[in-house]
Scaffold this active site. Sequence first.
Site, PDB file in Angstrom:
ATOM      1  N   CYS A 214      28.241 -23.116  15.970  1.00 35.04           N
ATOM      2  CA  CYS A 214      28.814 -23.024  14.800  1.00 35.04           C
ATOM      3  C   CYS A 214      29.142 -21.284  15.319  1.00 35.04           C
ATOM      4  CB  CYS A 214      28.238 -22.690  13.336  1.00 35.04           C
ATOM      5  SG  CYS A 214      26.351 -21.824  13.620  1.00 35.04           S
TER       6      CYS A 214
ATOM      7  N   GLU B  73      24.019 -22.167   6.167  1.00 35.16           N
ATOM      8  CA  GLU B  73      24.492 -21.328   7.062  1.00 35.16           C
ATOM      9  C   GLU B  73      25.315 -22.799   7.548  1.00 35.16           C
ATOM     10  OE1 GLU B  73      25.286 -21.141  10.833  1.00 35.16           O
ATOM     11  OE2 GLU B  73      23.487 -21.241  11.612  1.00 35.16           O
TER      12      GLU B  73
HETATM   13  C1  UN1 Z   1      25.065 -23.570  15.114  1.00 34.84           C
HETATM   14  O1  UN1 Z   1      25.908 -22.827  16.115  1.00 34.84           O
HETATM   15  O2  UN1 Z   1      24.888 -24.086  13.877  1.00 34.84           O
HETATM   16  O3  UN1 Z   1      24.422 -17.499  18.103  1.00 34.84           O
HETATM   17  C2  UN1 Z   1      24.269 -21.903  14.921  1.00 34.84           C
HETATM   18  C3  UN1 Z   1      24.535 -18.745  18.617  1.00 34.84           C
HETATM   19  C4  UN1 Z   1      23.301 -19.759  17.997  1.00 34.84           C
HETATM   20  C5  UN1 Z   1      24.173 -20.682  16.793  1.00 34.84           C
HETATM   21  C6  UN1 Z   1      23.199 -21.631  15.845  1.00 34.84           C
HETATM   22  N1  UN1 Z   1      22.303 -19.055  17.266  1.00 34.84           N
HETATM   23  O4  UN1 Z   1      25.398 -19.666  19.121  1.00 34.84           O
END
Ligand code: UN1
Length: 502
Positions: free
Chosen positions: A294, A260
């Site tokens: 992210c 991810e």
């Molecule tokens: C990350 O920032 O690495 O939906 C993923 C969201 C979080 C993001 C996680 N689950 O903002």
Amino acid sequence: PMPVALYGFDGVEGRANSMGADLACLQERAPLEKAVAAAVVESVPEATKADVDTAITQLQAGFPAWNSTPLAQRAAVLRRAADALESRLPEFCGLLVKEAHKTLGDCVAEVREAVDFCRYYADQAEARLASQALPGPTGESNELHLHGRGVFVCISPWNFPLAIFAGQVVAALVAGNAVAAKPAEQTPAVAQRMVALLHEAGVPRNALALLHGPGETIGAALVADARTAGVCFTGSTAVAKIINRTLAAKDGPIVPLIAETGGINAMVVDSTALPEQVVDAVVQSAFRSAGQRCSALRLLCVHESVADGVIEMIRGALKELNVGDPSRLSTDVGPLIDAEAFDGISTHVARLRKDAKLIGETHLPAGLKHSVAPIAFELPRIADVSQEIFGPVLHVVRWGGDVDAVIAQVNALGYGLTLGIQTRIDSRALRLAHAARIGNVYVNRNMIGAVVGVQPFGGEGLSGTGPKAGGPHYLYRFCAEQTLTINTAAAGGNAALLAGFT
Ligand code: UN1
């Protein structure tokens, strides 16, 4: 009807109306503030390459017993961990504020997300990983069995040092794997405490090992080990590619990578969108958590007919944000994680100050360490944003003409994590969502804070491999599958059959 959020924290994070909205639901502020004051970030032992070797040997030895532990017992361990974590919420929030410098509101959301991951994967394991009988011809029994793959390596980021760390580890564990966890170098203490909690909850010592150190040495050694049976990674696209290459080149079996990674996440605003709703969603998505998610919004594509108004409101909203000490409840935006991040974002902002049109920025109080002001710039073209900028920097582009062409340009960026669509034309929202090669699409709301079990999270293309964390398909990728076919007509039956051929 289903409750809105089965596992999420009542969906508050995802639907917050302002940066402080989720704090309104905190009944007990005093214990939180006390816990932050009391939190101590312990130093942790750094692993050597020899430690990696020893840990994998021990995990390999521990794997068969853990993998044979009944599913219900493995799930029960996760539920005990969830309860323990929930009861220690203030303590973990304190540690998160001190070590990761996240705002208190973000920390509460993060501890709750980690609790949700434990409970959700416990439920999912029981619902999906049990052996199943499959219908087949008479005289044969067919069964599908899912079990752990072996030693699974989990490598997690500093921006969700508890939720993503715990989510990866408990998913791998409940599927029956032994786990070697390598948390981000910036946030080892919270991982250390979570691992202690998991061991107390009943994860055997030789089913879970924690290895601290740089990705380039310790992470690389874990990935390259011939005995590693799978890798789960959250972090940059560049590192995911390095891991992929290492896995392809190493001796031993072909193993899966669950990655991810990042995104150049866009929000597309058409001429029918509600400007107030757009600006609220933009502020949440681009600046909350100092843009260090992210999922965060990087690229706002706004129709030329409403652009002036929206831009003016963004300028105004930027003036209202509080940048400051993350342990204060009044702070909207805390610091960046470290000096390296600060230098990277500062360089990017300095370049944009020369090359792009400044829309507005937040006042930056003096004396804050590693803090940058939330800021927005206007650029001529979507293609001008070619890089994920992991901070509170918003890039705005105006568009005219065909909205489908905008989605095509966003697709052409190659990332596929989150997308916002703001329109009052329902059919258009659905058409654009369908055309977008993007994992999480949010219509007429902000685009961060995916709720475990309700909004499975993860991308495609340069943004990752899937399956989505907090979703119904996640655990399968951590499992090996065995189809067991038994001739129930048994030896006598076979003999009779063979006799017929002679
Ligand atoms: C990350 O920032 O690495 O939906 C993923 C969201 C979080 C993001 C996680 N689950 O903002």
